[in-house]
Design a protein around this motif. Structure first.
Motif, PDB file in Angstrom:
ATOM      1  N   LEU A 140      38.911  33.668  45.837  1.00 38.33           N
ATOM      2  CA  LEU A 140      38.298  34.721  45.041  1.00 38.33           C
ATOM      3  C   LEU A 140      36.775  34.622  45.002  1.00 38.33           C
ATOM      4  O   LEU A 140      36.116  35.557  44.546  1.00 38.33           O
ATOM      5  N   GLU A 141      36.211  33.521  45.476  1.00 31.76           N
ATOM      6  CA  GLU A 141      34.756  33.388  45.520  1.00 31.76           C
ATOM      7  C   GLU A 141      34.130  34.169  46.672  1.00 31.76           C
ATOM      8  O   GLU A 141      32.920  34.377  46.697  1.00 31.76           O
ATOM      9  N   HIS A 142      34.929  34.626  47.650  1.00 32.46           N
ATOM     10  CA  HIS A 142      34.398  35.474  48.713  1.00 32.46           C
ATOM     11  C   HIS A 142      33.837  36.755  48.109  1.00 32.46           C
ATOM     12  O   HIS A 142      34.372  37.283  47.124  1.00 32.46           O
ATOM     13  N   ASP A 143      32.777  37.285  48.710  1.00 34.38           N
ATOM     14  CA  ASP A 143      32.259  38.570  48.251  1.00 34.38           C
ATOM     15  C   ASP A 143      33.316  39.659  48.379  1.00 34.38           C
ATOM     16  O   ASP A 143      33.410  40.550  47.530  1.00 34.38           O
ATOM     17  N   ASP A 144      34.119  39.588  49.444  1.00 40.48           N
ATOM     18  CA  ASP A 144      35.180  40.569  49.681  1.00 40.48           C
ATOM     19  C   ASP A 144      36.435  39.820  50.130  1.00 40.48           C
ATOM     20  O   ASP A 144      36.731  39.728  51.318  1.00 40.48           O
ATOM     21  N   PRO A 145      37.172  39.242  49.181  1.00 41.06           N
ATOM     22  CA  PRO A 145      38.346  38.460  49.570  1.00 41.06           C
ATOM     23  C   PRO A 145      39.406  39.271  50.296  1.00 41.06           C
ATOM     24  O   PRO A 145      40.101  38.744  51.166  1.00 41.06           O
ATOM     25  N   ALA A 146      39.547  40.553  49.958  1.00 40.76           N
ATOM     26  CA  ALA A 146      40.551  41.371  50.653  1.00 40.76           C
ATOM     27  C   ALA A 146      40.230  41.468  52.142  1.00 40.76           C
ATOM     28  O   ALA A 146      41.118  41.343  52.989  1.00 40.76           O
ATOM     29  N   ALA A 147      38.965  41.690  52.475  1.00 40.63           N
ATOM     30  CA  ALA A 147      38.559  41.764  53.880  1.00 40.63           C
ATOM     31  C   ALA A 147      38.773  40.423  54.569  1.00 40.63           C
ATOM     32  O   ALA A 147      39.202  40.369  55.733  1.00 40.63           O
ATOM     33  N   ALA A 148      38.485  39.321  53.862  1.00 39.24           N
ATOM     34  CA  ALA A 148      38.676  37.992  54.452  1.00 39.24           C
ATOM     35  C   ALA A 148      40.148  37.745  54.770  1.00 39.24           C
ATOM     36  O   ALA A 148      40.476  37.187  55.817  1.00 39.24           O
ATOM     37  N   ASP A 188      36.184  35.774  39.357  1.00 35.56           N
ATOM     38  CA  ASP A 188      35.579  34.613  40.013  1.00 35.56           C
ATOM     39  C   ASP A 188      34.588  33.915  39.083  1.00 35.56           C
ATOM     40  O   ASP A 188      34.383  34.325  37.923  1.00 35.56           O
ATOM     41  N   SER A 189      33.956  32.856  39.571  1.00 31.73           N
ATOM     42  CA  SER A 189      33.093  32.036  38.723  1.00 31.73           C
ATOM     43  C   SER A 189      31.823  32.751  38.304  1.00 31.73           C
ATOM     44  O   SER A 189      31.137  32.309  37.373  1.00 31.73           O
ATOM     45  N   ASN A 190      31.481  33.853  38.967  1.00 30.64           N
ATOM     46  CA  ASN A 190      30.304  34.644  38.608  1.00 30.64           C
ATOM     47  C   ASN A 190      30.641  35.825  37.712  1.00 30.64           C
ATOM     48  O   ASN A 190      29.785  36.673  37.435  1.00 30.64           O
ATOM     49  N   GLY A 248      40.582  41.173  41.410  1.00 27.12           N
ATOM     50  CA  GLY A 248      41.945  41.651  41.590  1.00 27.12           C
ATOM     51  C   GLY A 248      42.685  41.689  40.272  1.00 27.12           C
ATOM     52  O   GLY A 248      42.122  41.415  39.205  1.00 27.12           O
ATOM     53  N   ALA A 249      43.967  42.032  40.336  1.00 25.89           N
ATOM     54  CA  ALA A 249      44.777  42.157  39.128  1.00 25.89           C
ATOM     55  C   ALA A 249      46.218  41.782  39.424  1.00 25.89           C
ATOM     56  O   ALA A 249      46.687  41.884  40.568  1.00 25.89           O
ATOM     57  N   ALA A 250      46.905  41.347  38.387  1.00 22.26           N
ATOM     58  CA  ALA A 250      48.315  40.975  38.471  1.00 22.26           C
ATOM     59  C   ALA A 250      49.016  41.452  37.211  1.00 22.26           C
ATOM     60  O   ALA A 250      48.392  41.962  36.279  1.00 22.26           O
ATOM     61  N   ASP A 282      35.679  27.392  38.204  1.00 15.78           N
ATOM     62  CA  ASP A 282      36.820  27.716  39.062  1.00 15.78           C
ATOM     63  C   ASP A 282      37.347  29.127  38.810  1.00 15.78           C
ATOM     64  O   ASP A 282      38.424  29.481  39.285  1.00 15.78           O
ATOM     65  N   GLY A 283      36.588  29.929  38.056  1.00 14.28           N
ATOM     66  CA  GLY A 283      37.035  31.275  37.733  1.00 14.28           C
ATOM     67  C   GLY A 283      38.061  31.268  36.605  1.00 14.28           C
ATOM     68  O   GLY A 283      38.377  30.235  36.006  1.00 14.28           O
ATOM     69  N   LEU A 284      38.585  32.440  36.314  1.00 12.86           N
ATOM     70  CA  LEU A 284      39.584  32.572  35.263  1.00 12.86           C
ATOM     71  C   LEU A 284      40.491  33.755  35.552  1.00 12.86           C
ATOM     72  O   LEU A 284      40.152  34.640  36.348  1.00 12.86           O
ATOM     73  N   VAL A 285      41.644  33.734  34.929  1.00  8.01           N
ATOM     74  CA  VAL A 285      42.492  34.923  34.860  1.00  8.01           C
ATOM     75  C   VAL A 285      42.538  35.332  33.401  1.00  8.01           C
ATOM     76  O   VAL A 285      42.578  34.482  32.504  1.00  8.01           O
ATOM     77  N   LEU A 286      42.505  36.640  33.146  1.00  6.78           N
ATOM     78  CA  LEU A 286      42.359  37.149  31.780  1.00  6.78           C
ATOM     79  C   LEU A 286      43.418  38.196  31.474  1.00  6.78           C
ATOM     80  O   LEU A 286      43.429  39.284  32.051  1.00  6.78           O
ATOM     81  N   PHE A 287      44.321  37.866  30.543  1.00  2.00           N
ATOM     82  CA  PHE A 287      45.271  38.847  30.014  1.00  2.00           C
ATOM     83  C   PHE A 287      44.491  39.864  29.176  1.00  2.00           C
ATOM     84  O   PHE A 287      43.686  39.484  28.322  1.00  2.00           O
TER      85      PHE A 287
END
Length: 391
Positions: free
Chosen positions: A55-63, A218-220, A225-227, A319-324
């Motif tokens: 998720l630290e990639h600028d565009d993880p989907a493209a990666a 991500d960490s910034n 993305g979403a889940a 390391d980033g976070l996930v947020l409900f």
């Protein structure tokens, strides 16, 4: 559980256009980062060893699209093996898609659930008193707070009126005040994935599921993305005292996330999250069934505002976070008798679904009877090191 884990049920309706990432358990390797497609599950380990790093990639989907990856197994087989009661440990199954990220949650972000939190507080966690308290609370503050913008001058004037009437609450403070409630839901790597059992504390007699969208950040502080998520809630523990929030929220198996993270790209982004409608169904072994819904169009605070209150200059997550994001679903349907409202029974199956994020399915059990959480950050690092994936 099995019929909730078929590809046609689990995958988004537009899965051919979606970039879906997850994690699978592979015997002898541990947790493996993967891309999920209709035809198979593909190893992303050589792109990044963890979801957090990807998720630290600028565009993880493209990666992910560019990388491809080695095919591990058939998607239908991995999903079928994710069922808690039909699992072959020698074969891959889905875990929660996040790993090293902090697991955070925003509370009281919808008017309907805000009113229910006030009721929990006034009822002191006693489900039997809830209906009478509900009538009294609505009689004082009404049920039409949705138009009030949290932190606005109008909200502050309402606060003054309610304080004068003796009707102010800690839940109203975070519901319409300037500061959102952001709390730690569980620990990194402790969330369970689809097909697993979620846990309710054996001492709880009033609890419910909470269908939610979960942001992957991500960490910034950039939302990538979403889940789907189920933020299992112990209404009696939390209602007795706000100081029991940790016990009410962070037990073994206290939240499920998945079945995967849909990465943001040109086809799916934050505007799609803002208009997401979630459906939820609970089916019990006793024949009980309950349907619910939660629409992000009715959220009191914008998802990006909540993300900004969770991470920034005052609080960092390397390391980033996930947020409900919270839920408007607040069950009041009587299950065990008039005026008793809803509470879980052991064996309930909970599904949370929306067309563009798929379907998440879990079974309810006591937190001391489900599989214990044993795979933490240390174990993950040892596995990644053994596989030569750490720089």
């Amino acid at each position: 559980m099995h019929h909730h884990l078929r590809p046609e049920a689990v995958l988004p309706q537009d899965h051919a256009d979606a970039v879906l990432i997850g994690r699978v358990w592979q015997e002898g390797l541990g947790a493996v980062l993967v891309q999920v497609r209709a035809d198979g599950v593909y190893d992303l380990s050589r792109l990044d060893p963890t979801c957090s790093a990807l998720l630290e990639h600028d565009d993880p989907a493209a990666a992910v699209r560019e990388h491809g990856g080695e095919r591990i197994a058939d998607t239908a087989a991995v999903l079928a093996n994710s069922a808690w009661d039909a699992r072959d440990p020698a074969l891959p199954w889905l875990l929660a898609p996040c790993d090293l990220q902090a697991v955070k949650a925003a509370g009281v972000t919808f008017v309907a659930s805000m009113l229910e939190r006030v009721i929990e507080e006034q009822a002191r966690g006693d489900a039997g008193r809830a209906e009478a308290v509900r009538r009294a609370v609505v009689g004082v503050i009404g049920d039409n707070l949705a138009s009030i913008r949290p932190g606005s001058d109008e909200a502050m004037r309402l606060k003054e009126v309610l304080i004068a009437q003796g009707a102010w609450s800690q839940y109203l403070e975070v519901g319409i005040g300037p500061d959102a409630e952001i709390f730690t839901k569980s620990q990194p790597l402790s969330a369970v994935g689809t097909g697993a059992e979620v846990g309710i504390h054996p001492g709880s007699a009033w609890n419910n599921p909470e269908p939610e969208v979960v942001l992957a950040i991500d960490s910034n502080g950039r939302v990538k993305g979403a889940a789907l998520g189920n933020d299992v809630n112990l209404r009696d523990f939390e209602g007795r005292s706000a100081l029991l929030l940790g016990k009410a929220k962070d037990n073994n198996g206290s939240c499920a996330i998945g079945p995967f993270i849909r990465l943001f790209d040109e086809r799916f982004g934050i505007d799609d999250v803002r208009c997401t409608d979630l459906s939820m169904r609970v089916t019990g072994e006793d024949g009980f069934a309950m349907d619910g819904a939660s629409s992000l169009t009715r959220i009191s605070r914008d998802p990006l505002d909540l993300a900004g209150q969770a991470i920034g200059k005052n609080h960092q997550y390397p390391d980033g976070l996930v947020l409900f994001l919270g839920t408007m679903f607040a069950p009041t349907q009587d299950r065990h008798g008039p005026g008793q409202g809803f509470t879980h029974a052991i064996g309930d199956v909970v599904t949370v679904a929306t067309p563009r994020l798929g379907l998440l399915a879990n079974r309810v059990n006591h937190s001391d009877r489900i599989a214990p959480w044993t795979y933490g950050a240390g174990a993950l690092m040892r596995d990644l090191g053994r596989r030569g994936l750490l720089a």
